[in-house]
Scaffold this motif. Structure first.
Motif, PDB file in Angstrom:
ATOM      1  N   SER A   2       0.828  -1.200   0.000  1.00 19.46           N
ATOM      2  CA  SER A   2       0.000   0.000   0.000  1.00 19.46           C
ATOM      3  C   SER A   2       0.865   1.253   0.000  1.00 19.46           C
ATOM      4  O   SER A   2       1.970   1.269   0.539  1.00 19.46           O
ATOM      5  CB  SER A   2      -0.920   0.014   1.217  1.00 19.46           C
ATOM      6  OG  SER A   2      -0.154   0.044   2.396  1.00 19.46           O
ATOM      7  N   LYS A   3       0.346   2.296  -0.618  1.00 16.94           N
ATOM      8  CA  LYS A   3       1.060   3.559  -0.674  1.00 16.94           C
ATOM      9  C   LYS A   3       1.006   4.275   0.663  1.00 16.94           C
ATOM     10  O   LYS A   3       0.000   4.222   1.358  1.00 16.94           O
ATOM     11  CB  LYS A   3       0.442   4.452  -1.761  1.00 16.94           C
ATOM     12  CG  LYS A   3       1.147   5.783  -1.928  1.00 16.94           C
ATOM     13  CD  LYS A   3       0.512   6.599  -3.043  1.00 16.94           C
ATOM     14  CE  LYS A   3       1.211   7.942  -3.192  1.00 16.94           C
ATOM     15  NZ  LYS A   3       0.592   8.766  -4.256  1.00 16.94           N
ATOM     16  N   HIS A   4       2.105   4.940   1.024  1.00 19.68           N
ATOM     17  CA  HIS A   4       2.156   5.706   2.276  1.00 19.68           C
ATOM     18  C   HIS A   4       2.139   7.200   1.928  1.00 19.68           C
ATOM     19  O   HIS A   4       2.951   7.673   1.137  1.00 19.68           O
ATOM     20  CB  HIS A   4       3.424   5.372   3.059  1.00 19.68           C
ATOM     21  CG  HIS A   4       3.440   5.954   4.437  1.00 19.68           C
ATOM     22  ND1 HIS A   4       2.853   5.335   5.517  1.00 19.68           N
ATOM     23  CD2 HIS A   4       3.952   7.120   4.906  1.00 19.68           C
ATOM     24  CE1 HIS A   4       3.024   6.069   6.597  1.00 19.68           C
ATOM     25  NE2 HIS A   4       3.686   7.154   6.249  1.00 19.68           N
ATOM     26  N   TYR A   5       1.192   7.928   2.531  1.00 17.73           N
ATOM     27  CA  TYR A   5       1.012   9.342   2.230  1.00 17.73           C
ATOM     28  C   TYR A   5       1.706  10.214   3.277  1.00 17.73           C
ATOM     29  O   TYR A   5       1.858   9.806   4.431  1.00 17.73           O
ATOM     30  CB  TYR A   5      -0.478   9.689   2.212  1.00 17.73           C
ATOM     31  CG  TYR A   5      -1.277   8.948   1.161  1.00 17.73           C
ATOM     32  CD1 TYR A   5      -1.537   9.532  -0.069  1.00 17.73           C
ATOM     33  CD2 TYR A   5      -1.771   7.676   1.411  1.00 17.73           C
ATOM     34  CE1 TYR A   5      -2.291   8.863  -1.037  1.00 17.73           C
ATOM     35  CE2 TYR A   5      -2.519   6.995   0.453  1.00 17.73           C
ATOM     36  CZ  TYR A   5      -2.769   7.589  -0.764  1.00 17.73           C
ATOM     37  OH  TYR A   5      -3.501   6.925  -1.709  1.00 17.73           O
ATOM     38  N   ASP A   6       2.087  11.423   2.879  1.00 15.33           N
ATOM     39  CA  ASP A   6       2.610  12.396   3.854  1.00 15.33           C
ATOM     40  C   ASP A   6       1.482  12.845   4.777  1.00 15.33           C
ATOM     41  O   ASP A   6       1.541  12.664   5.989  1.00 15.33           O
ATOM     42  CB  ASP A   6       3.187  13.626   3.140  1.00 15.33           C
ATOM     43  CG  ASP A   6       4.518  13.359   2.468  1.00 15.33           C
ATOM     44  OD1 ASP A   6       5.131  12.316   2.778  1.00 15.33           O
ATOM     45  OD2 ASP A   6       4.926  14.178   1.631  1.00 15.33           O
ATOM     46  N   GLU A 123      -2.949   7.775  12.015  1.00 14.07           N
ATOM     47  CA  GLU A 123      -2.078   7.459  10.882  1.00 14.07           C
ATOM     48  C   GLU A 123      -2.786   6.639   9.807  1.00 14.07           C
ATOM     49  O   GLU A 123      -2.163   6.263   8.822  1.00 14.07           O
ATOM     50  CB  GLU A 123      -0.853   6.686  11.357  1.00 14.07           C
ATOM     51  CG  GLU A 123       0.039   7.470  12.314  1.00 14.07           C
ATOM     52  CD  GLU A 123       1.215   6.643  12.798  1.00 14.07           C
ATOM     53  OE1 GLU A 123       2.196   6.504  12.040  1.00 14.07           O
ATOM     54  OE2 GLU A 123       1.135   6.122  13.925  1.00 14.07           O
ATOM     55  N   THR A 124      -4.061   6.365   9.987  1.00 18.34           N
ATOM     56  CA  THR A 124      -4.791   5.546   9.016  1.00 18.34           C
ATOM     57  C   THR A 124      -6.172   6.122   8.729  1.00 18.34           C
ATOM     58  O   THR A 124      -6.787   6.744   9.588  1.00 18.34           O
ATOM     59  CB  THR A 124      -4.972   4.098   9.520  1.00 18.34           C
ATOM     60  OG1 THR A 124      -5.712   4.110  10.741  1.00 18.34           O
ATOM     61  CG2 THR A 124      -3.628   3.421   9.727  1.00 18.34           C
ATOM     62  N   ASN A 134      -2.615   4.689   4.624  1.00 14.17           N
ATOM     63  CA  ASN A 134      -1.658   5.008   5.679  1.00 14.17           C
ATOM     64  C   ASN A 134      -0.999   6.346   5.401  1.00 14.17           C
ATOM     65  O   ASN A 134      -0.682   6.662   4.248  1.00 14.17           O
ATOM     66  CB  ASN A 134      -0.586   3.922   5.769  1.00 14.17           C
ATOM     67  CG  ASN A 134      -1.169   2.561   6.090  1.00 14.17           C
ATOM     68  OD1 ASN A 134      -1.721   2.367   7.166  1.00 14.17           O
ATOM     69  ND2 ASN A 134      -1.073   1.633   5.138  1.00 14.17           N
ATOM     70  N   ALA A 135      -0.775   7.131   6.466  1.00 14.89           N
ATOM     71  CA  ALA A 135      -0.165   8.444   6.302  1.00 14.89           C
ATOM     72  C   ALA A 135       0.651   8.804   7.529  1.00 14.89           C
ATOM     73  O   ALA A 135       0.405   8.300   8.630  1.00 14.89           O
ATOM     74  CB  ALA A 135      -1.233   9.509   6.067  1.00 14.89           C
ATOM     75  N   ALA A 136       1.628   9.681   7.328  1.00 16.08           N
ATOM     76  CA  ALA A 136       2.389  10.193   8.464  1.00 16.08           C
ATOM     77  C   ALA A 136       1.496  11.022   9.376  1.00 16.08           C
ATOM     78  O   ALA A 136       1.690  11.065  10.587  1.00 16.08           O
ATOM     79  CB  ALA A 136       3.564  11.043   7.977  1.00 16.08           C
ATOM     80  N   SER A 299       8.161  12.077   7.182  1.00 19.22           N
ATOM     81  CA  SER A 299       7.378  10.954   7.677  1.00 19.22           C
ATOM     82  C   SER A 299       7.680  10.626   9.131  1.00 19.22           C
ATOM     83  O   SER A 299       6.848  10.046   9.821  1.00 19.22           O
ATOM     84  CB  SER A 299       7.638   9.707   6.818  1.00 19.22           C
ATOM     85  OG  SER A 299       8.986   9.300   6.927  1.00 19.22           O
TER      86      SER A 299
END
Length: 404
Positions: A2-6, A123-124, A134-136, A299
């Motif tokens: 899955s991609k992780h976003y800022d 964070e989600t 998911n994100a920081a 992040s």
């Protein structure tokens, strides 16, 4: 994988888009994703404010948002009419969308519309489709939602933007015309002249409950346009309506630190007026400054920096508006419904500097004393009864228990 976003902001209204815009302007290495349940970002709204509500160093930044500005405005009450030389500004959904469009075009701001969210974490974000993002840092900027720890009255409004055949004759905003029938609560009409032949006429009223009878208000607006503005030949080019919270009390014992919530949902609005633009600007700027990390790994620290800033701002906001909540209890619970306008009528007899500081949330202790000194426009016994915020909360909780 899955991609992780800022940063993910859930809610593409005023606060969500202002925060995205400011953070992207200040932080060139940041990317932001905004998730919106509706079909388009920004909604269909008008937001107004005194220019003095916004810090001078942010005037250049917000300039593209402003659609109209005037050098002065009027207020009208049965026993007081006054023109205030305060610059008044209005922006709208179109100008807000235009402000973020360059970041969308560059690819740094990603917009997901028609996307419903079922659960938020720090964070989600879990979408109703079941997908987990998911994100920081995740910020909740969705619309207002009541909760058991905030005690409210409501400001409700319906507005018609009309195009007149002949000039309507209104040369500056009328932000309160309370010479109209009060109808069991504080009511006024609000007018913004966009041009000689285009004007927003909005009927606003304060009541205890959030129910809005828009058809009844539509009829009142038509009467005001005919009887007060003297306009008969016109077409309605746009309608808007809304319900804004007016805060009477806040239970400060609540664990607010658990919430990464901004905007009106997070309590960031003027307690008396319900206006949210100045607080949205401050919040956006504070978060952008907190995460201006330069060479630091975004992040690793974004979540902590943004969360600390939101928590500190919320605590400060709740404390700073203690006096404004007191004024609201005087308006909603101490004044007779048909005489509530006298509270504002008296207020607008005070000096202009105090009025500016009131709207900017910068009242001094001298200002507060000046507002309270003199013959009160409400019965003294009822004023004293509603003086203590803690006692008010206790009584309100007891009322809720008795009804349940």
């Amino acid at each position: 994988m899955s991609k992780h976003y800022d940063m993910i902001i859930v809610g593409a209204g005023l606060s969500g888009l202002l925060t995205a815009w400011r953070c992207l302007d200040v932080n060139p290495d940041l990317s932001v994703t905004v998730i919106e349940r509706g079909a388009r970002i920004g909604g269909d709204h008008t937001w107004s404010f005194n220019l003095t509500d916004v810090a001078p160093e942010l005037h250049d930044w917000i300039a593209p948002f402003i659609a109209y500005r005037w050098d002065s405005y009027e207020v009208k009450f049965p026993k007081r009419k006054r023109t205030l030389d305060i610059t008044y500004c209005t922006g709208n959904s179109d100008t807000l969308r235009a402000c973020v469009q360059p970041h969308i075009d560059s690819g740094r701001l990603t917009v997901m519309t028609d996307t419903a969210v079922s659960e938020l974490g720090t964070e989600t974000v879990t979408l109703e489709s079941g997908e987990v993002l998911n994100a920081a840092c995740v910020l909740d900027a969705r619309g207002f939602e009541p909760n058991d720890d905030v005690f409210l009255g409501y400001q409700k409004f319906v507005g018609h933007v009309i195009k007149t055949k002949d000039p309507h004759g209104v040369t500056r905003p009328i932000i309160m015309d309370a010479t109209v029938a009060q109808l069991g609560g504080y009511r006024f009409v609000y007018c913004l002249p966009y041009s000689d032949t285009e004007i927003l006429v909005e009927d606003t009223y304060y009541t205890d409950g959030p129910e809005l009878q828009s058809q009844e208000v539509d009829a009142r607006i038509k009467d005001y346009i005919r009887d007060n503005l003297g306009v008969k030949d016109y077409e309605v080019v746009r309608r808007e309506k809304g319900v804004l919270p007016i805060t009477l009390a806040v239970d400060e014992s609540r664990n607010w630190e658990a919430l990464n919530t901004i905007g009106i949902r997070g309590g960031f609005y003027h307690a008396v007026t319900g206006y949210s633009f100045p607080d949205a600007v401050r919040t956006a700027d504070n978060i952008a400054d907190a995460i201006d990390l330069m060479d630091i790994n975004i992040s690793q620290t974004l979540k902590a920096e943004a969360a600390m800033e939101i928590q500190a701002s919320r605590r400060s906001h709740i404390k700073d508006e203690t006096f404004l909540r007191l004024l609201n209890r005087m308006l909603f619970r101490a004044a007779k419904p048909e005489e509530r306008y006298t509270v504002l009528q008296r207020f607008y007899g005070l000096n202009q500097g105090l009025i500016e500081r009131f709207y900017a949330g910068e009242l001094t202790w001298r200002d507060k004393a000046r507002i309270l000194i003199g013959k009160p426009p409400v019965p003294v016994s009822k004023a004293m009864y509603n003086l203590s915020e803690k006692a008010f909360i206790r009584r309100e909780r007891e009322k809720r228990k008795s009804k349940s």
